[in-house]
Design an enzyme around this catalytic site. Sequence first.
Site, PDB file in Angstrom:
ATOM      1  N   TYR A   1      -0.867  -0.714   9.905  1.00 31.25           N
ATOM      2  CA  TYR A   1      -1.178  -1.062   8.817  1.00 31.25           C
ATOM      3  C   TYR A   1      -0.011  -0.727   7.874  1.00 31.25           C
ATOM      4  O   TYR A   1       0.350  -1.527   6.935  1.00 31.25           O
ATOM      5  CB  TYR A   1      -2.490  -0.341   8.065  1.00 31.25           C
ATOM      6  CG  TYR A   1      -2.823  -0.485   6.863  1.00 31.25           C
ATOM      7  CD1 TYR A   1      -3.300  -1.872   6.475  1.00 31.25           C
ATOM      8  CD2 TYR A   1      -2.769   0.475   6.028  1.00 31.25           C
ATOM      9  CE1 TYR A   1      -3.853  -1.975   5.198  1.00 31.25           C
ATOM     10  CE2 TYR A   1      -3.002   0.034   4.633  1.00 31.25           C
ATOM     11  CZ  TYR A   1      -3.534  -0.924   4.342  1.00 31.25           C
ATOM     12  OH  TYR A   1      -3.816  -1.260   2.882  1.00 31.25           O
TER      13      TYR A   1
ATOM     14  N   SER B   1       0.782  -1.259   0.006  1.00 36.26           N
ATOM     15  CA  SER B   1      -0.052   0.133  -0.031  1.00 36.26           C
ATOM     16  C   SER B   1       0.843   1.045   0.053  1.00 36.26           C
ATOM     17  O   SER B   1       1.983   1.212   0.479  1.00 36.26           O
ATOM     18  CB  SER B   1      -0.741   0.077   1.308  1.00 36.26           C
ATOM     19  OG  SER B   1      -1.305   1.366   1.354  1.00 36.26           O
TER      20      SER B   1
HETATM   21  P1  NAD Z   1     -12.034  -5.902   0.876  1.00 41.75           P
HETATM   22  O1  NAD Z   1     -12.176  -5.782   2.152  1.00 41.75           O
HETATM   23  O2  NAD Z   1     -13.050  -5.580  -0.239  1.00 41.75           O
HETATM   24  O3  NAD Z   1     -11.378  -7.224   0.488  1.00 41.75           O
HETATM   25  C1  NAD Z   1     -10.621  -8.112   1.263  1.00 41.75           C
HETATM   26  C2  NAD Z   1     -10.493  -9.403   1.256  1.00 41.75           C
HETATM   27  O4  NAD Z   1      -9.796 -10.275   2.281  1.00 41.75           O
HETATM   28  C3  NAD Z   1     -11.979 -10.001   1.742  1.00 41.75           C
HETATM   29  O5  NAD Z   1     -12.750 -10.483   0.673  1.00 41.75           O
HETATM   30  C4  NAD Z   1     -11.799 -10.454   3.066  1.00 41.75           C
HETATM   31  O6  NAD Z   1     -12.957 -11.549   3.312  1.00 41.75           O
HETATM   32  C5  NAD Z   1     -10.481 -11.147   2.742  1.00 41.75           C
HETATM   33  N1  NAD Z   1      -9.735 -11.414   3.945  1.00 41.75           N
HETATM   34  C6  NAD Z   1      -9.808 -10.882   5.035  1.00 41.75           C
HETATM   35  N2  NAD Z   1      -9.045 -11.527   5.956  1.00 41.75           N
HETATM   36  C7  NAD Z   1      -8.804 -12.720   5.543  1.00 41.75           C
HETATM   37  C8  NAD Z   1      -7.947 -13.613   5.989  1.00 41.75           C
HETATM   38  N3  NAD Z   1      -7.709 -14.032   7.227  1.00 41.75           N
HETATM   39  N4  NAD Z   1      -7.966 -14.954   5.329  1.00 41.75           N
HETATM   40  C9  NAD Z   1      -8.354 -15.007   3.980  1.00 41.75           C
HETATM   41  N5  NAD Z   1      -9.258 -13.804   3.530  1.00 41.75           N
HETATM   42  C10 NAD Z   1      -9.233 -12.807   4.111  1.00 41.75           C
HETATM   43  O7  NAD Z   1     -10.578  -4.769   0.577  1.00 41.75           O
HETATM   44  P2  NAD Z   1     -10.054  -4.231  -0.659  1.00 41.75           P
HETATM   45  O8  NAD Z   1      -9.992  -2.721  -0.498  1.00 41.75           O
HETATM   46  O9  NAD Z   1     -10.264  -4.879  -1.699  1.00 41.75           O
HETATM   47  O10 NAD Z   1      -8.473  -4.612  -0.097  1.00 41.75           O
HETATM   48  C11 NAD Z   1      -7.557  -5.708  -0.772  1.00 41.75           C
HETATM   49  C12 NAD Z   1      -6.252  -5.695  -0.624  1.00 41.75           C
HETATM   50  O11 NAD Z   1      -5.743  -4.102  -1.073  1.00 41.75           O
HETATM   51  C13 NAD Z   1      -5.795  -5.497   1.088  1.00 41.75           C
HETATM   52  O12 NAD Z   1      -4.685  -6.124   1.149  1.00 41.75           O
HETATM   53  C14 NAD Z   1      -5.596  -3.906   1.193  1.00 41.75           C
HETATM   54  O13 NAD Z   1      -4.708  -3.521   2.329  1.00 41.75           O
HETATM   55  C15 NAD Z   1      -5.164  -3.539   0.141  1.00 41.75           C
HETATM   56  N6  NAD Z   1      -5.070  -2.131  -0.327  1.00 41.75           N
HETATM   57  C16 NAD Z   1      -6.400  -1.415  -0.315  1.00 41.75           C
HETATM   58  C17 NAD Z   1      -6.642  -0.028  -0.787  1.00 41.75           C
HETATM   59  C18 NAD Z   1      -7.966   0.492  -0.800  1.00 41.75           C
HETATM   60  O14 NAD Z   1      -7.698   1.882  -0.628  1.00 41.75           O
HETATM   61  N7  NAD Z   1      -8.942  -0.165  -0.797  1.00 41.75           N
HETATM   62  C19 NAD Z   1      -5.455   0.556  -1.007  1.00 41.75           C
HETATM   63  C20 NAD Z   1      -4.126   0.012  -1.012  1.00 41.75           C
HETATM   64  C21 NAD Z   1      -4.324  -1.318  -0.702  1.00 41.75           C
END
Ligand code: NAD
Length: 255
Positions: A161, A146
């Site tokens: 985080y 991130s």
């Molecule tokens: P999201 O919450 O929509 O998706 C996260 C997914 O991870 C969910 O389907 C959840 O069920 C799954 N998950 C959580 N804990 C788990 C575990 N212990 N085992 C297996 N699966 C698990 O969020 P998103 O925004 O799509 O985020 C996806 C990734 O992108 C994350 O790693 C997040 O940190 C990263 N990210 C997101 C952003 C943003 O702004 N949305 C920015 C940078 C990085």
Amino acid sequence: MTETTQQLTAVVTGAASIRGIGRATARRLASDGWAVAIVDLDGDAAAAAAAELAEEFGVPALGLGADVTDEASVDAAVSRIEAELPPVGGLANIAGITSPVPFFETTLAEWNRVMAINATGTYLTTKRVAAGMVARGYGRIVNMSSVSAQRGGGVFGKVPYSAAKAAILGFTRALARELGPTGVTVNAVTPGVVDTDIRVGATNPELEAKLAADVPLGRQGTPQDIAALFAFLLSHDAGYITGATYDINGGSHIN
Ligand code: NAD
């Protein structure tokens, strides 16, 4: 995908949530012809997502419930994937959670939870999946970090985080060096703010608008923006890229 006509499987963790980056990435990979394995805490949603991809793109797809922080759970899921789908050629470590808790309000339990899902989950899943890649002499691993790791938070997630996502960058670079000679590449992606449900319950329309206003390109990223980068780094064409960190943030963080 590859130079050969052999179909390979891409394993995507955290790909069940409907509006998430993992789900969009799994979809993009299926549309590129990969067989797709979805691994997520939510097994029902993972199975539904896989069924949808198989139906829409005609590719083999499997959706499994697993907790990436639990070694036995990861092992069971990957064993099924290896038994039921074509050889695994790609891994997208996307499962993750964020945490907006200020430093002095964090508990050890919160720290451990955020580190476990983001960093330890990436370690456990990679270790299990990469063994087969090394044995076959081919693999592409892409890890979700991130912009918070680079900027020191400043978007939404705070110290645990940012620390967990920074751990993923060190993990990626060291593993790229170690696995390079085996034909396996390892890269990281550092998105800025992306419009998903990850902040649900801890955000509001004003904060979301402010996050977008801070981006030179004038909007939050979409899951599809990030999925396209994962698809490239997982592709055969990305074979001379390893140990790299790819910024994708609309210009909100320019190195
Ligand atoms: P999201 O919450 O929509 O998706 C996260 C997914 O991870 C969910 O389907 C959840 O069920 C799954 N998950 C959580 N804990 C788990 C575990 N212990 N085992 C297996 N699966 C698990 O969020 P998103 O925004 O799509 O985020 C996806 C990734 O992108 C994350 O790693 C997040 O940190 C990263 N990210 C997101 C952003 C943003 O702004 N949305 C920015 C940078 C990085």
